[in-house]
Design an enzyme around this catalytic site. Structure first.
Site, short mmCIF file in Angstrom:
data_model
loop_
_atom_site.label_atom_id
_atom_site.label_comp_id
_atom_site.label_asym_id
_atom_site.label_seq_id
_atom_site.Cartn_x
_atom_site.Cartn_y
_atom_site.Cartn_z
N HIS A 162 0.85 -1.19 0.00
CA HIS A 162 0.00 0.00 0.00
C HIS A 162 0.88 1.23 0.00
O HIS A 162 1.84 1.32 0.76
CB HIS A 162 -0.89 0.01 1.26
CG HIS A 162 -1.72 1.24 1.37
ND1 HIS A 162 -2.91 1.40 0.69
CD2 HIS A 162 -1.54 2.39 2.06
CE1 HIS A 162 -3.42 2.58 0.97
NE2 HIS A 162 -2.60 3.20 1.79
N ASP A 206 -14.59 3.13 7.88
CA ASP A 206 -13.56 4.07 7.42
C ASP A 206 -14.14 5.06 6.42
O ASP A 206 -13.82 6.24 6.45
CB ASP A 206 -12.39 3.31 6.79
CG ASP A 206 -11.40 4.31 6.20
OD1 ASP A 206 -10.89 5.13 6.97
OD2 ASP A 206 -11.18 4.29 4.98
N ARG A 255 -13.96 13.31 8.58
CA ARG A 255 -12.65 13.92 8.90
C ARG A 255 -12.31 15.01 7.89
O ARG A 255 -11.75 16.04 8.22
CB ARG A 255 -11.56 12.85 8.91
CG ARG A 255 -11.59 11.98 10.16
CD ARG A 255 -10.77 10.74 9.96
NE ARG A 255 -9.39 11.02 9.66
CZ ARG A 255 -8.57 10.22 8.97
NH1 ARG A 255 -9.00 9.05 8.52
NH2 ARG A 255 -7.33 10.55 8.74
N SER A 290 -7.32 4.21 9.68
CA SER A 290 -7.98 4.26 8.39
C SER A 290 -7.27 3.33 7.39
O SER A 290 -7.89 2.46 6.77
CB SER A 290 -7.97 5.71 7.88
OG SER A 290 -8.30 5.78 6.52
N LYS A 296 -8.41 -1.03 6.35
CA LYS A 296 -8.68 -1.53 4.99
C LYS A 296 -7.72 -2.66 4.65
O LYS A 296 -8.09 -3.64 4.00
CB LYS A 296 -8.55 -0.38 3.98
CG LYS A 296 -9.73 0.59 4.06
CD LYS A 296 -9.55 1.80 3.18
CE LYS A 296 -8.56 2.76 3.75
NZ LYS A 296 -8.62 4.14 3.35
N1 URA Z 1 -5.24 7.36 3.27
C1 URA Z 1 -6.24 6.72 3.89
O1 URA Z 1 -6.73 5.71 3.40
N2 URA Z 1 -6.70 7.22 5.05
C2 URA Z 1 -6.18 8.31 5.64
O2 URA Z 1 -6.63 8.69 6.70
C3 URA Z 1 -5.13 8.96 4.99
C4 URA Z 1 -4.67 8.46 3.79
#
Ligand code: URA
Length: 433
Positions: free
Chosen positions: A82, A161, A168, A183, A187
């Site tokens: 990621h 999320d 946010r 966050s 995932k």
């Molecule tokens: N990428 C994400 O998936 N979440 C965040 O909070 C910041 C970057």
């Protein structure tokens, strides 16, 4: 239990229990916790922070708020990668087939581009026929047979999320390390891979602007991933300058192909080799040095490129385009930008270059907007290189003639020229395991 008391406790700096965190996450998803309360909770977290135990608990409850992918049939071989997002970041297109060609199982869900950063799913869609959505059975079968499948994120992966991130974004609570960690990691945990390699970008084109902040985020994500039973590495890489030379979807596919074919060396290949070695090391349980040799051999033997084609073909993509990248439709307008001065390129602001690419049509300023797969920028000169007045610096590609003037202006604003050769920043600032 009342949400009021949970907000109050965090507001005063208390440590929340697993039950209290579950109450917040589940309540926000099923709407028994209001948006106002959720916003107040996140602002309290922003100011008070969270302990590792609290972040692990938040991450796990967010991960289990929707569907989870079960990759247990692949044992320790499943590995995910990621990136926290950057400009010209096409590393997934390269590291996924390298890792799969040596026996790793890469079952990956990727995102679309938003703002100045691109997304892997948009890049893959520039290959005619490529399907970014597969049924769960087809996805698993492809990972089993080919070793790699990359699809768009399914709607119900970590829904907590999705709604927290949207809030946010509206309440100035995005840049909180506990909230970013939970966050991203929720995932990744829901996506099921046993090992996770994170590319934490730092610099003008990244979320994290300083190496210290990037290191804090990287350390936290590695710590939380390990607590949740995953093998973890975070590599902190530079995003002061776009990665590689091409920015824009089809242009990035073409550059990835040239790395996979062994034709292109430089920053992009170097970052990919580091990421791929970490993936292989975790997945196959061998040393990073041995993994690096395998990754290099995958390129030189042609195995990585062959695996790339097998993957693209399995998902319906026309491999004639990757065999011969000149088949990609060219943008109608190709405009050269030339240097206004003699000197060195001292800095290239990656965010501004990303914004110039979006103006040309390569990205989206708002969610769900259409993109032009042929649009983008080819950087002919990068930070540290000498240029003469009138020399070509980059080419802008677009199908919208009206966008060229603005993109050229943005691109030139991104550059700082210097009389002396500048010291170029490191490409990799650290590897955290
Ligand atoms: N990428 C994400 O998936 N979440 C965040 O909070 C910041 C970057």
């Amino acid at each position: 239990m009342r949400m009021y008391d949970i907000i109050h406790k965090k507001r005063d700096g208390g440590e929340l229990t697993d039950e209290e965190i579950a109450f917040f996450v589940n309540g926000f998803v099923d709407k028994t916790v209001s948006e106002g309360q959720a916003a107040a909770f996140m602002m309290a977290v922003f100011f008070r922070g969270m302990t590792d135990a609290e972040i692990s608990s938040l991450t796990l409850h967010m991960a289990h708020s929707g569907d989870t992918v079960d990759l247990s049939r692949f044992g320790n071989l499943s590995v995910d990668k990621h990136s926290t997002g950057g400009v010209g970041d096409k590393t997934t297109l390269i590291v996924a087939p390298i890792a799969a060609s040596v026996g790793c199982k890469v079952a990956k869900m990727s995102g679309r581009g938003l703002g100045h950063t691109g997304g892997t799913v948009d890049k893959l869609e520039s290959i005619p026929g490529y399907k970014t959505s597969l049924s769960a059975e087809d996805f698993m079968e492809q990972v089993e047979k080919v070793g790699v499948a990359v699809i768009g994120q399914t709607g119900n992966l970590a829904p907590a999320d999705k709604i927290m991130y949207a809030l946010r974004d509206l309440t100035a609570t995005v840049d909180s390390i506990p909230l970013i960690t939970s966050s991203i990691m929720s995932k990744k945990l829901a996506a099921g891979s046993h090992s996770i390699v994170l590319d934490v970008k730092v610099g003008s084109g990244a979320f994290m602007k300083t190496v210290d902040d990037a290191r804090s985020l990287a350390e936290k994500m590695v710590e939380i991933g390990k607590r949740c039973g995953r093998n973890m590495t975070a590599v902190i890489t530079d995003m002061n300058t776009p990665l590689g030379n091409n920015v824009g979807n089809a242009l990035e596919i073409q550059e990835a192909v040239s790395v996979l074919k062994g034709e292109k060396t430089g920053d992009l290949r170097d970052v990919c080799m580091t990421l791929a070695s970490e993936m292989i090391s975790h997945s196959l349980g061998i040393s990073v040095d041995e993994s690096l040799k395998k990754a290099e051999n995958a390129i030189s033997s042609g195995a990585a490129f062959a695996k790339f084609k097998e993957w693209i073909s399995a998902q319906g993509g026309d491999t004639a385009y990757v065999d011969d990248t000149s088949r990609f439709q060219k943008a109608e307008y190709i405009h050269s930008v030339v240097s206004p001065v003699d000197g060195y390129i001292g800095e290239m602001n990656a965010e501004k270059i990303g914004i110039a690419a979006v103006a040309l049509g390569a990205g989206r300023a708002v969610k769900d907007a259409d993109i032009d797969h042929a649009a983008g920028i080819v950087l002919l000169k990068k930070t540290g290189e000498r240029v003469s007045a009138g020399e070509e610096l980059c080419r802008l590609y677009t199908n919208n003639h009206g966008s060229i003037e603005e993109a050229e202006k943005k691109y030139l604003e991104a550059l700082c020229f210097a009389d002396e050769k500048p010291t170029v920043k490191p490409l990799i600032y650290g590897v955290i395991r």
